[in-house]
Design a protein around this motif. Structure first.
Motif, PDB file in Angstrom:
ATOM      1  N   GLY A 134       0.808  -1.206   0.000  1.00 25.43           N
ATOM      2  CA  GLY A 134       0.000   0.000   0.000  1.00 25.43           C
ATOM      3  C   GLY A 134       0.843   1.259   0.000  1.00 25.43           C
ATOM      4  O   GLY A 134       2.059   1.235   0.232  1.00 25.43           O
ATOM      5  N   ARG A 135       0.173   2.385  -0.273  1.00 24.52           N
ATOM      6  CA  ARG A 135       0.811   3.699  -0.251  1.00 24.52           C
ATOM      7  C   ARG A 135       0.034   4.617   0.680  1.00 24.52           C
ATOM      8  O   ARG A 135      -1.195   4.480   0.816  1.00 24.52           O
TER       9      ARG A 135
ATOM     10  N   GLY B 209      -7.075  -4.685   1.436  1.00 29.96           N
ATOM     11  CA  GLY B 209      -8.259  -5.382   1.902  1.00 29.96           C
ATOM     12  C   GLY B 209      -8.703  -6.468   0.938  1.00 29.96           C
ATOM     13  O   GLY B 209      -8.279  -6.512  -0.219  1.00 29.96           O
ATOM     14  N   PRO B 210      -9.583  -7.367   1.394  1.00 24.19           N
ATOM     15  CA  PRO B 210     -10.012  -8.483   0.548  1.00 24.19           C
ATOM     16  C   PRO B 210     -10.758  -8.042  -0.709  1.00 24.19           C
ATOM     17  O   PRO B 210     -10.628  -8.661  -1.772  1.00 24.19           O
ATOM     18  N   ARG B 211     -11.545  -6.966  -0.629  1.00 25.84           N
ATOM     19  CA  ARG B 211     -12.282  -6.521  -1.819  1.00 25.84           C
ATOM     20  C   ARG B 211     -11.321  -5.893  -2.831  1.00 25.84           C
ATOM     21  O   ARG B 211     -11.485  -6.069  -4.038  1.00 25.84           O
ATOM     22  N   THR B 212     -10.338  -5.172  -2.329  1.00 26.68           N
ATOM     23  CA  THR B 212      -9.332  -4.592  -3.228  1.00 26.68           C
ATOM     24  C   THR B 212      -8.579  -5.696  -3.961  1.00 26.68           C
ATOM     25  O   THR B 212      -8.367  -5.631  -5.176  1.00 26.68           O
ATOM     26  N   ARG B 213      -8.188  -6.733  -3.234  1.00 29.09           N
ATOM     27  CA  ARG B 213      -7.472  -7.852  -3.856  1.00 29.09           C
ATOM     28  C   ARG B 213      -8.339  -8.541  -4.913  1.00 29.09           C
ATOM     29  O   ARG B 213      -7.860  -8.909  -5.992  1.00 29.09           O
ATOM     30  N   ARG B 214      -9.609  -8.728  -4.610  1.00 31.45           N
ATOM     31  CA  ARG B 214     -10.504  -9.405  -5.540  1.00 31.45           C
ATOM     32  C   ARG B 214     -10.685  -8.585  -6.815  1.00 31.45           C
ATOM     33  O   ARG B 214     -10.645  -9.110  -7.926  1.00 31.45           O
ATOM     34  N   LEU B 215     -10.862  -7.294  -6.654  1.00 30.92           N
ATOM     35  CA  LEU B 215     -11.012  -6.432  -7.820  1.00 30.92           C
ATOM     36  C   LEU B 215      -9.739  -6.408  -8.666  1.00 30.92           C
ATOM     37  O   LEU B 215      -9.801  -6.444  -9.901  1.00 30.92           O
ATOM     38  N   LEU B 216      -8.586  -6.347  -8.016  1.00 34.63           N
ATOM     39  CA  LEU B 216      -7.319  -6.321  -8.747  1.00 34.63           C
ATOM     40  C   LEU B 216      -7.116  -7.622  -9.519  1.00 34.63           C
ATOM     41  O   LEU B 216      -6.665  -7.609 -10.671  1.00 34.63           O
ATOM     42  N   ALA B 217      -7.460  -8.751  -8.901  1.00 35.96           N
ATOM     43  CA  ALA B 217      -7.302 -10.038  -9.576  1.00 35.96           C
ATOM     44  C   ALA B 217      -8.170 -10.103 -10.827  1.00 35.96           C
ATOM     45  O   ALA B 217      -7.726 -10.548 -11.898  1.00 35.96           O
ATOM     46  N   ARG B 218      -9.415  -9.657 -10.721  1.00 37.14           N
ATOM     47  CA  ARG B 218     -10.316  -9.676 -11.879  1.00 37.14           C
ATOM     48  C   ARG B 218      -9.845  -8.677 -12.934  1.00 37.14           C
ATOM     49  O   ARG B 218      -9.906  -8.970 -14.137  1.00 37.14           O
ATOM     50  N   TYR B 219      -9.381  -7.527 -12.504  1.00 41.62           N
ATOM     51  CA  TYR B 219      -8.837  -6.520 -13.426  1.00 41.62           C
ATOM     52  C   TYR B 219      -7.714  -7.130 -14.264  1.00 41.62           C
ATOM     53  O   TYR B 219      -7.672  -6.972 -15.487  1.00 41.62           O
TER      54      TYR B 219
ATOM     55  N   PHE C 149      -8.516   2.589  -1.927  1.00 38.23           N
ATOM     56  CA  PHE C 149      -7.511   2.316  -2.956  1.00 38.23           C
ATOM     57  C   PHE C 149      -7.579   3.382  -4.039  1.00 38.23           C
ATOM     58  O   PHE C 149      -8.542   4.150  -4.141  1.00 38.23           O
ATOM     59  N   LEU C 150      -6.507   3.425  -4.837  1.00 35.66           N
ATOM     60  CA  LEU C 150      -6.339   4.392  -5.914  1.00 35.66           C
ATOM     61  C   LEU C 150      -6.295   3.648  -7.237  1.00 35.66           C
ATOM     62  O   LEU C 150      -5.869   2.489  -7.295  1.00 35.66           O
ATOM     63  N   THR C 151      -6.722   4.311  -8.307  1.00 34.85           N
ATOM     64  CA  THR C 151      -6.676   3.674  -9.623  1.00 34.85           C
ATOM     65  C   THR C 151      -6.085   4.612 -10.662  1.00 34.85           C
ATOM     66  O   THR C 151      -6.298   5.811 -10.634  1.00 34.85           O
ATOM     67  N   ASN C 152      -5.299   4.043 -11.545  1.00 39.72           N
ATOM     68  CA  ASN C 152      -4.981   4.667 -12.833  1.00 39.72           C
ATOM     69  C   ASN C 152      -4.496   3.568 -13.763  1.00 39.72           C
ATOM     70  O   ASN C 152      -4.289   2.420 -13.343  1.00 39.72           O
ATOM     71  N   ALA C 153      -4.341   3.898 -15.035  1.00 37.34           N
ATOM     72  CA  ALA C 153      -4.069   2.873 -16.034  1.00 37.34           C
ATOM     73  C   ALA C 153      -2.719   2.207 -15.851  1.00 37.34           C
ATOM     74  O   ALA C 153      -2.548   1.040 -16.199  1.00 37.34           O
ATOM     75  N   VAL C 154      -1.747   2.926 -15.330  1.00 32.38           N
ATOM     76  CA  VAL C 154      -0.411   2.365 -15.141  1.00 32.38           C
ATOM     77  C   VAL C 154      -0.345   1.509 -13.879  1.00 32.38           C
ATOM     78  O   VAL C 154       0.159   0.388 -13.893  1.00 32.38           O
ATOM     79  N   GLN C 155      -0.888   2.020 -12.789  1.00 33.40           N
ATOM     80  CA  GLN C 155      -0.750   1.374 -11.485  1.00 33.40           C
ATOM     81  C   GLN C 155      -1.869   0.385 -11.170  1.00 33.40           C
ATOM     82  O   GLN C 155      -1.831  -0.279 -10.138  1.00 33.40           O
ATOM     83  N   GLU C 156      -2.864   0.282 -12.043  1.00 31.85           N
ATOM     84  CA  GLU C 156      -4.017  -0.589 -11.816  1.00 31.85           C
ATOM     85  C   GLU C 156      -4.746  -0.150 -10.537  1.00 31.85           C
ATOM     86  O   GLU C 156      -5.258   0.961 -10.482  1.00 31.85           O
ATOM     87  N   LEU C 157      -4.771  -1.005  -9.517  1.00 27.64           N
ATOM     88  CA  LEU C 157      -5.346  -0.660  -8.224  1.00 27.64           C
ATOM     89  C   LEU C 157      -4.231  -0.685  -7.178  1.00 27.64           C
ATOM     90  O   LEU C 157      -3.511  -1.689  -7.065  1.00 27.64           O
TER      91      LEU C 157
ATOM     92  N   ASN D 265      -7.659   8.250  -9.468  1.00 30.22           N
ATOM     93  CA  ASN D 265      -9.000   8.341  -8.906  1.00 30.22           C
ATOM     94  C   ASN D 265      -9.017   7.610  -7.569  1.00 30.22           C
ATOM     95  O   ASN D 265      -8.219   6.697  -7.327  1.00 30.22           O
ATOM     96  N   VAL D 266      -9.915   8.023  -6.676  1.00 29.90           N
ATOM     97  CA  VAL D 266      -9.968   7.519  -5.304  1.00 29.90           C
ATOM     98  C   VAL D 266     -11.251   6.709  -5.092  1.00 29.90           C
ATOM     99  O   VAL D 266     -12.338   7.151  -5.483  1.00 29.90           O
ATOM    100  N   PHE D 267     -11.107   5.553  -4.454  1.00 30.85           N
ATOM    101  CA  PHE D 267     -12.232   4.691  -4.087  1.00 30.85           C
ATOM    102  C   PHE D 267     -12.126   4.316  -2.615  1.00 30.85           C
ATOM    103  O   PHE D 267     -11.024   4.247  -2.065  1.00 30.85           O
ATOM    104  N   PHE D 268     -13.271   4.035  -2.003  1.00 26.62           N
ATOM    105  CA  PHE D 268     -13.238   3.397  -0.691  1.00 26.62           C
ATOM    106  C   PHE D 268     -14.388   2.403  -0.564  1.00 26.62           C
ATOM    107  O   PHE D 268     -15.419   2.515  -1.231  1.00 26.62           O
ATOM    108  N   VAL D 269     -14.156   1.402   0.298  1.00 28.00           N
ATOM    109  CA  VAL D 269     -15.157   0.376   0.598  1.00 28.00           C
ATOM    110  C   VAL D 269     -15.682   0.622   2.001  1.00 28.00           C
ATOM    111  O   VAL D 269     -14.896   0.797   2.939  1.00 28.00           O
TER     112      VAL D 269
END
Length: 293
Positions: free
Chosen positions: A132-133, A268-278, A244-252, A189-193
């Motif tokens: 994380g950052r 977090g588990p949702r961040t990991r799941r989204l990154l895996a599907r991405y 988590f943060l998103t952009n095209a280079v860094q993914e999530l 862009n910024v997201f939170f769960v």
């Protein structure tokens, strides 16, 4: 010895030192230039159709007549990767208005200049995704969009000043609107769960309509989350389950702390799941979010 960077310019490959842009180019004079930064997987540019759609919206707003098609850009990406000895990397596509008289004009730009170059992925990316950052709020407010939406244009001074305020810290800067709402990161862009909701600031906050942002919103139900776009206030990030943060280079990229306050789960588990599907979709060569099945 420094390796010479090879750039694709209007259909030709050139050493970067041989590329010349006129001082009368309106991209230089007035910021009439637009760009997309994207990433390749297996040599193929990810979500290329969506990146080009956003690019064209900016070009049309500025009256820049650009006729290159998706297949031509995909070929140019392959040529630049090969010329620079890269299997994959970060690709920057820029279209600048071209030469004109040194005055503002409403006339269309008929001879734009197209440049495309590639570079390796950030060396720290794997560590950011694993550990994380931090996210640090900067005092400088996010400026308003240039037109009907925020275009990915060369008018990047607001972002540059925010980066200078942040200094050399290994962190992303969080920018707020003039009235204190969460806007976006300096380059993300910024997201939170929170519970079963995946929340991100609405485009009405004047943020960039991120291509990766759009994909993550579309993938939210696959992670058991309801996507929500609305006004977001800074204290909500401090109370979130995951950020988590998103952009095209860094993914999530998961956020480990917001202004020094630890986030409950990073990553977090949702961040990991989204990154895996991405990443699954990235390696499948998805052209557009609209093509998700």
């Amino acid at each position: 010895m420094r390796k010479t960077v090879i750039v694709w310019v209007d259909g030709a490959l050139k050493p970067v030192d041989a590329v010349r842009i006129s001082p009368l180019d309106h991209g230089f004079l007035y910021g009439a230039a637009f760009f997309e930064t994207l990433r390749t997987y297996g040599g193929r540019p990810f979500l290329l159709a969506d990146h080009l759609a956003r690019l064209r919206r900016g070009l049309e707003a500025a009256g820049i007549r650009w006729r290159l098609e998706e297949k031509a850009i995909a070929r140019a990406v392959a040529e630049v990767l090969e010329a620079n000895g890269l299997a994959d990397g970060v690709v920057r596509l820029t279209v600048t208005a071209g030469e004109g008289p040194p005055v503002l004009t409403a006339a269309p730009y008929a001879k734009p200049m197209t440049l495309l170059f590639a570079r390796p992925l950030p060396p720290a990316l794997a560590a950011w995704q694993e550990r994380g950052r931090p996210l640090v709020t900067v005092a400088l407010p996010r400026n308003g969009p240039e037109g009907r939406e925020r275009y990915k244009a060369h008018s990047f001074l607001n972002n540059l000043l925010a980066r200078r305020e942040l200094g050399d810290r290994d962190a992303e800067g969080l920018m707020r609107t003039a009235d204190g709402r969460v806007a976006e990161g300096i380059v993300s862009n910024v997201f939170f769960v929170r519970g079963d909701e995946l929340v991100t600031p609405a485009l009405t906050a004047g943020i960039l309509p991120g291509v990766t942002r759009r994909l993550v919103l579309a993938l939210a139900p696959q992670a058991g989350l309801t996507p929500v776009e609305r006004d977001v206030w800074p204290e909500e990030l401090a109370e979130a389950d995951e950020v988590f943060l998103t952009n095209a280079v860094q993914e999530l990229v998961p956020v480990c702390a917001v202004d020094g306050r630890p986030v409950r789960a990073c990553p977090g588990p949702r961040t990991r799941r989204l990154l895996a599907r991405y990443r699954e979709l990235a390696h499948q060569g998805l052209r557009s979010v609209a093509d998700i099945r």
